[in-house]
Enzyme design. Structure first.
Site, mmCIF file in Angstrom:
data_model
loop_
_atom_site.group_PDB
_atom_site.id
_atom_site.type_symbol
_atom_site.label_atom_id
_atom_site.label_comp_id
_atom_site.label_asym_id
_atom_site.label_seq_id
_atom_site.Cartn_x
_atom_site.Cartn_y
_atom_site.Cartn_z
ATOM 1 C CG HIS A 32 24.398 27.072 17.942
ATOM 2 N ND1 HIS A 32 23.425 28.012 17.185
ATOM 3 C CD2 HIS A 32 24.644 26.914 17.658
ATOM 4 C CE1 HIS A 32 24.505 27.586 16.203
ATOM 5 N NE2 HIS A 32 25.309 26.687 16.236
ATOM 6 C CG HIS A 34 25.271 22.760 13.680
ATOM 7 N ND1 HIS A 34 24.486 23.344 13.214
ATOM 8 C CD2 HIS A 34 26.233 23.297 14.067
ATOM 9 C CE1 HIS A 34 25.040 25.063 13.424
ATOM 10 N NE2 HIS A 34 26.393 24.054 14.332
ATOM 11 C CE1 TYR A 50 30.286 22.414 6.938
ATOM 12 C CE2 TYR A 50 29.804 24.246 6.592
ATOM 13 C CZ TYR A 50 28.973 23.128 7.340
ATOM 14 O OH TYR A 50 27.682 23.645 8.177
ATOM 15 N NE ARG A 125 22.710 29.058 11.883
ATOM 16 C CZ ARG A 125 23.813 29.114 11.877
ATOM 17 N NH1 ARG A 125 24.411 28.679 11.051
ATOM 18 N NH2 ARG A 125 25.351 29.556 12.835
ATOM 19 N NE ARG A 131 34.103 31.588 8.237
ATOM 20 C CZ ARG A 131 33.635 29.972 9.070
ATOM 21 N NH1 ARG A 131 33.123 29.093 8.824
ATOM 22 N NH2 ARG A 131 33.458 30.759 10.709
ATOM 23 C CG HIS A 182 28.162 31.136 17.896
ATOM 24 N ND1 HIS A 182 27.022 30.574 18.598
ATOM 25 C CD2 HIS A 182 28.695 31.009 16.880
ATOM 26 C CE1 HIS A 182 27.593 29.683 17.421
ATOM 27 N NE2 HIS A 182 27.945 29.740 16.251
ATOM 28 C CG ASP A 251 28.438 25.684 17.010
ATOM 29 O OD1 ASP A 251 27.722 25.776 16.370
ATOM 30 O OD2 ASP A 251 30.356 25.322 16.795
ATOM 31 C CG ASN A 256 33.694 25.290 8.198
ATOM 32 O OD1 ASN A 256 34.296 24.242 7.894
ATOM 33 N ND2 ASN A 256 32.215 25.824 8.544
HETATM 34 O O1 LIG Z 1 28.212 26.286 13.965
HETATM 35 C C1 LIG Z 1 28.178 27.018 13.828
HETATM 36 O O2 LIG Z 1 27.000 27.948 14.232
HETATM 37 C C2 LIG Z 1 29.266 28.159 12.890
HETATM 38 C C3 LIG Z 1 29.397 27.568 12.133
HETATM 39 C C4 LIG Z 1 29.008 26.421 10.981
HETATM 40 C C5 LIG Z 1 27.476 27.171 10.474
HETATM 41 O O3 LIG Z 1 27.171 28.589 10.632
HETATM 42 C C6 LIG Z 1 27.245 26.612 9.209
HETATM 43 O O4 LIG Z 1 27.349 26.219 8.671
HETATM 44 O O5 LIG Z 1 25.351 27.076 8.895
HETATM 45 C C7 LIG Z 1 30.743 27.801 11.116
HETATM 46 O O6 LIG Z 1 31.404 29.346 11.890
HETATM 47 O O7 LIG Z 1 31.313 27.626 10.786
#
Ligand SMILES: O=C(O)/C=C(\CC(=O)C(=O)O)C(=O)O
Length: 295
Positions: A32, A34, A50, A125, A131, A182, A251, A256
């Site tokens: 996991h 990004h 964001y 996903r 949020r 998570h 992660d 955030n």
């Molecule tokens: O990195 C993660 O898993 C969690 C995130 C960001 C997210 O999921 C996203 O932007 O798609 C969070 O809780 O802000």
């Protein structure tokens, strides 16, 4: 304001993470993480909630090597919407060492789904955090799930523990493997055998197609950094109860977070606390992710 100006309260990822003392087994997968942008090449989505700092594939791969991992599963973040180009570019430059989880629009064509499969995508996903993502009707999501099922893909779901009762019927009707981000975001100030986490354990016990990522102590902990002691019993319980259905990830770059930024080496050093035998570590870090993403 230029489109790529990061949010004022954005915390950048750790500039020089430590080398972990724990050495992951050969072939370990960070399941996991990004990539963000770079926005000059891969702009963030207009509908994003964001604007992060750029976090490139090269920085991700350098972290992978530092931490002693061999592979990444890169998960599309909501700031890129359903434009998967940054993700696909990272996979394409990974020498076969990355796979991905995409976000797709409801009207995605079958040809596009096949193209994504060829490019290394193995799941979609669905994000239920208000949020982070606008509401999409459940039947629209179910239709996407039915269309990706024949490709052998899975659905990754991200939600908060208090929303599980309402989402239960939808999750348990999904026709694919379902991977929960998570640990379903438990409130770790509640007991590990209290009603909230029991509900999540019951979801996994009654539905053998449900997996969980035992990730994000830095996001869930109330007791705080760097030990994140209060998260350990929750992760330990899932690893020991469902050893063949758990995944682990950094992660990175930790979108955030508002209070602190973890040292990724410290996060890796938590692994032997949650997976306490070499066998459990092998399943968590190698066997399970390889079965799901590289079979
Ligand atoms: O990195 C993660 O898993 C969690 C995130 C960001 C997210 O999921 C996203 O932007 O798609 C969070 O809780 O802000």
């Amino acid at each position: 304001m230029p489109a790529s100006t990061m949010d004022k309260d954005w915390l950048r990822f750790h500039p020089n993470p430590s080398k972990p003392r724990f050495r992951p087994p050969p072939g370990a997968v960070d399941a996991h993480c990004h990539v963000f942008g770079p926005a000059a090449v891969f702009p963030y989505a207009p509908e994003r909630k964001y604007t992060p700092c750029d976090a490139s594939k090269d920085q991700l791969f350098a972290l992978r090597d530092l931490l002693g991992f061999e592979r990444n599963v890169i998960v599309q973040a909501t700031c890129h919407g359903s434009d998967n180009r940054a993700l696909l570019d990272a996979i394409a430059h990974s020498n076969g060492r990355a796979r991905g989880v995409a976000s797709v629009a409801p009207n995605v064509s079958d040809a596009e789904l096949h193209r994504l499969h060829e490019a290394g995508i193995r799941g979609v996903r669905f994000n239920f955090l208000r949020r982070l993502a606008d509401f999409t009707p459940r039947e629209v999501l179910m239709d996407i799930a039915k269309r990706i099922a024949p490709l052998g893909w899975h659905v990754v779901v991200y939600f908060e523990a208090q929303d599980l009762p309402e989402l239960w019927d939808f999750f348990t009707r999904l026709p694919t493997t379902v991977v929960v981000d998570h640990m379903g975001r438990p409130d770790v100030s509640q007991p590990v055998d209290g009603p909230q986490f029991e509900r999540f354990v019951r979801l996994m016990r009654e539905h053998p197609n449900v997996w969980s990522k035992v990730s994000c102590p830095e996001r869930l902990s109330v007791s705080g950094s760097p030990a994140y002691d209060d998260v350990v019993p929750f992760a330990q319980r899932l690893v020991e109860t469902f050893p063949d259905r758990v995944l682990w990830g950094t992660d990175w770059p930790h979108p955030n977070l508002k209070t602190h930024m973890p040292d990724d080496g410290t996060l890796v050093d938590m692994i032997p606390r949650i997976a306490r035998t070499a066998q459990l570590q092998q399943q968590l870090l190698v066997d399970n992710p390889m079965r799901l993403y590289w079979a």
